[in-house]
Scaffold this motif. Structure first.
Motif, mmCIF file in Angstrom:
data_model
loop_
_atom_site.group_PDB
_atom_site.id
_atom_site.type_symbol
_atom_site.label_atom_id
_atom_site.label_comp_id
_atom_site.label_asym_id
_atom_site.label_seq_id
_atom_site.Cartn_x
_atom_site.Cartn_y
_atom_site.Cartn_z
ATOM 1 N N GLY A 293 0.820 -1.211 0.000
ATOM 2 C CA GLY A 293 0.000 0.000 0.000
ATOM 3 C C GLY A 293 0.850 1.255 0.000
ATOM 4 N N LYS A 294 1.938 1.248 0.762
ATOM 5 C CA LYS A 294 2.834 2.406 0.798
ATOM 6 C C LYS A 294 3.468 2.644 -0.562
ATOM 7 C CE LYS A 294 5.208 5.770 2.469
ATOM 8 N NZ LYS A 294 4.535 7.072 2.643
ATOM 9 N N ILE A 295 3.852 1.576 -1.235
ATOM 10 C CA ILE A 295 4.422 1.707 -2.582
ATOM 11 C C ILE A 295 3.446 2.409 -3.512
ATOM 12 C CG2 ILE A 295 5.128 0.372 -4.610
ATOM 13 C CD1 ILE A 295 6.312 -1.699 -2.628
ATOM 14 N N HIS A 296 2.153 2.144 -3.305
ATOM 15 C CA HIS A 296 1.125 2.748 -4.159
ATOM 16 C C HIS A 296 0.573 4.055 -3.588
ATOM 17 C CE1 HIS A 296 1.043 -0.512 -7.044
ATOM 18 N NE2 HIS A 296 0.974 -1.381 -6.047
ATOM 19 N N GLY A 297 1.215 4.569 -2.529
ATOM 20 C CA GLY A 297 0.857 5.905 -2.056
ATOM 21 C C GLY A 297 -0.005 5.965 -0.817
ATOM 22 N N ARG A 298 -0.316 4.820 -0.177
ATOM 23 C CA ARG A 298 -1.138 4.847 1.025
ATOM 24 C C ARG A 298 -0.236 5.043 2.253
ATOM 25 N NH1 ARG A 298 -3.618 0.117 0.691
ATOM 26 N NH2 ARG A 298 -2.517 -0.989 2.351
ATOM 27 N N PRO A 299 -0.498 6.040 3.097
ATOM 28 C CA PRO A 299 0.370 6.303 4.258
ATOM 29 C C PRO A 299 0.347 5.139 5.251
ATOM 30 C CG PRO A 299 -1.077 8.181 3.802
ATOM 31 C CD PRO A 299 -1.579 7.042 2.979
ATOM 32 N N LEU A 300 1.435 5.039 6.008
ATOM 33 C CA LEU A 300 1.510 4.058 7.093
ATOM 34 C C LEU A 300 0.863 4.641 8.337
ATOM 35 C CD1 LEU A 300 5.249 2.904 6.797
ATOM 36 C CD2 LEU A 300 3.229 1.673 5.974
ATOM 37 N N ASP A 301 -0.084 3.924 8.916
ATOM 38 C CA ASP A 301 -0.644 4.371 10.188
ATOM 39 C C ASP A 301 0.067 3.646 11.331
ATOM 40 O OD1 ASP A 301 -1.723 1.797 10.225
ATOM 41 O OD2 ASP A 301 -3.749 2.459 9.691
ATOM 42 N N GLU A 302 -0.345 3.944 12.554
ATOM 43 C CA GLU A 302 0.320 3.347 13.724
ATOM 44 C C GLU A 302 0.258 1.821 13.681
ATOM 45 O OE1 GLU A 302 1.855 4.573 16.459
ATOM 46 O OE2 GLU A 302 1.537 6.740 16.287
ATOM 47 N N ALA A 303 -0.908 1.271 13.349
ATOM 48 C CA ALA A 303 -1.066 -0.185 13.342
ATOM 49 C C ALA A 303 -0.171 -0.828 12.290
ATOM 50 C CB ALA A 303 -2.529 -0.551 13.094
ATOM 51 N N ALA A 304 -0.106 -0.216 11.114
ATOM 52 C CA ALA A 304 0.737 -0.760 10.050
ATOM 53 C C ALA A 304 2.208 -0.711 10.443
ATOM 54 C CB ALA A 304 0.509 0.010 8.756
#
Length: 500
Positions: free
Chosen positions: A100-111
């Motif tokens: 998801g990060k590679i595709h632009g989704r930010p990392l949240d605390e759980a991730a």
């Protein structure tokens, strides 16, 4: 389903990544559909290790054997012929957040927590680690992601606590050959009665890390209990962070970042601050050298990094102060573990030949730490640091720290050396830090502790034709020739302005 095979030690060094080897026609490979690069799980007794599989053709292994790399062998605690259970590794659920990060989704605390837990648990093979590091490289982590990742990394290992209300630390973001101020700052600060438990890294992309240099003078892989005893006895230490399980995910990431040579402000902040939090620091001074060929190349980039470090520190309850320093050229004379250690000893012992730039830089940083920690009033830290160094108290404290860590020793000397002389007369107007670092690494540093470069042509100095500019040190004639070939091919290793 799990299958048992006989363990065989192959003596293959895969550094810290566990690797298993199985015959292609092995019944387990055929039954389970294992292929090269499969993620598998190995179990020997109570020890369980995730490993990458390599497939072998030919007679290296028998059909009922599983070959183990050194990292896998040690992690499993295996003995020859012991049964090793082999099965598919559990799905790596946290890697969906990396995708998801590679595709632009930010990392949240759980991730961030899930990714770091899997990395620290050894469940990410190098190919997945490379993907994560690449996804975070450049400016791809925002402040919130940086804080989440730092908190997760600090919580993944042990957290040290100290009875002192103020525990100080310092760090340099790197990129400057020879910048071994830590080995001077720690004894100065500790001699002033402050607590400074310093954990340091080995080299990532440089010819020497602080831990590599300190290791030529005293043991650094001493374990967390020994580290605690050293600090309780002497007020400070200089140990390798990889030996004390503080922020263990960071040690894994550093191992893969080294060959990738990718920089990331977010990962840098998470790496630095997670280690400081885990080591129990309350106040941290961070040195950011800026120069055309340093890691940080502009004042604007330095200010942005400083702002992120200070903001993340504040969010995590850590007082962080950053200082921007000159990164236009190497610090001191030596570049490489033993050569840098010799510079440190010269400064500590008050030698007339001690490099003054290293001395002054270390005093400024030590003074900043003393002021940040409240030991010196604002503006009075430099004078106190100089007094402690000049009186011999810092040298005495350094010897005591080395003794507590296992004993002070002499840094080694290289068997081979070659002087590179100036081909043109004039004034030195440019120095390429990166090429000097590459030259030292080609000579064998940091793997060969005595290898590296003695740099003799600082900015502003005047050279005559035939005057020594630098000396290359290597353990073998082959390494010396290899480094010398590189040096002679560079037109701007040192830039000399014609004075005629």
């Amino acid at each position: 389903m799990a299958y048992a095979l006989r363990a065989r030690r192959l003596g293959i060094d895969t550094y810290q990544q566990p690797v298993a080897y199985m015959r292609r026609d092995c019944a387990v490979c055929r039954a389970e559909g294992f292929e090269a690069q499969s993620r598998i799980e190995l179990q020997c007794g109570a020890n369980i290790v995730a490993a990458m599989l390599n497939v072998v053709d030919g007679g290296l292994l028998e059909g009922q054997e599983v070959g183990l790399s050194e990292a896998a062998w040690e992690a499993l605690g295996a003995a020859p012929g012991m049964p090793v259970t082999v099965r598919h590794a559990a799905p790596l659920a946290s890697f969906s957040a990396v995708r998801g990060k590679i595709h632009g989704r930010p990392l949240d605390e759980a991730a961030a927590q899930a990714i770091v837990a899997d990395i620290a648990g050894g469940r990410y093979p190098d190919i997945h680690l490379s993907s994560f590091i690449t996804a975070c490289s450049g400016n791809r982590l925002d402040l919130a992601e940086t804080i989440a990742l730092t908190r997760a990394m600090a919580g993944a290992g042990e957290r040290m606590q100290w009875p002192a209300p103020v525990v100080v630390d310092k760090h340099c973001v790197g990129g400057l050959p020879g910048n071994r101020t830590t080995l001077l700052v720690v004894p100065i600060v500790a001699a002033c009665g402050m607590t400074m438990p310093k954990t340091s890294s080995r080299a990532i992309t440089s010819p020497a890390g602080t831990a590599d240099t300190m290791e030529t003078l005293a043991p650094v892989a001493i374990g967390i209990d020994a580290m605690r005893r050293v600090v309780q006895r002497e007020g400070g230490c200089i140990v390798w962070g990889g030996s004390v399980t503080l922020s263990p995910a960071d040690d894994v990431l550093i191992r893969v970042e080294r060959p990738l040579e990718l920089d990331s402000d977010g990962l840098l902040v998470a790496s630095v601050l997670s280690k400081k939090l885990a080591a129990g620091a309350t106040h941290v001074l961070i040195d950011i050298p800026v120069g055309r060929t340093a890691k940080v190349r502009s004042g604007q980039a330095a200010q942005q990094l400083a702002a992120r470090l200070e903001a993340a520190g504040q969010a995590l309850g850590l007082a962080v102060r950053c200082v921007v320093s000159d990164g236009s050229q190497p610090v001191g004379v030596g570049i490489g573990p033993a050569l840098e250690a010799m510079d440190v000893l010269a400064v500590l012992q008050g030698s007339a030949a001690a490099p003054q730039d290293l001395r002054q830089r270390a005093l400024a940083l030590a003074g900043g730490v003393l002021e940040l920690g409240g030991r010196a009033a604002p503006g009075a830290g430099l004078a106190l640091a100089a007094e402690v160094l000049d009186s011999g108290a810092a040298w005495n404290k350094f010897q005591a720290i080395c003794a507590a860590q296992g004993g002070l020793r002499e840094p080694p000397l290289a068997a081979c050396s070659h002087v590179l002389e100036a081909r043109h007369a004039g004034r030195v107007v440019g120095v390429d830090n990166r090429k000097l670092a590459t030259l030292a690494k080609l000579a064998g540093a940091p793997r060969a502790a005595a290898a590296g470069v003695r740099f003799l042509a600082p900015l502003g100095s005047r050279l005559a034709v035939g005057q020594p500019m630098l000396t290359i040190h290597a353990d073998t004639p082959g390494e010396l020739a290899y480094a010398l070939e590189y040096a002679q091919a560079q037109s701007n290793l040192v830039t000399v302005e014609d004075s005629s």
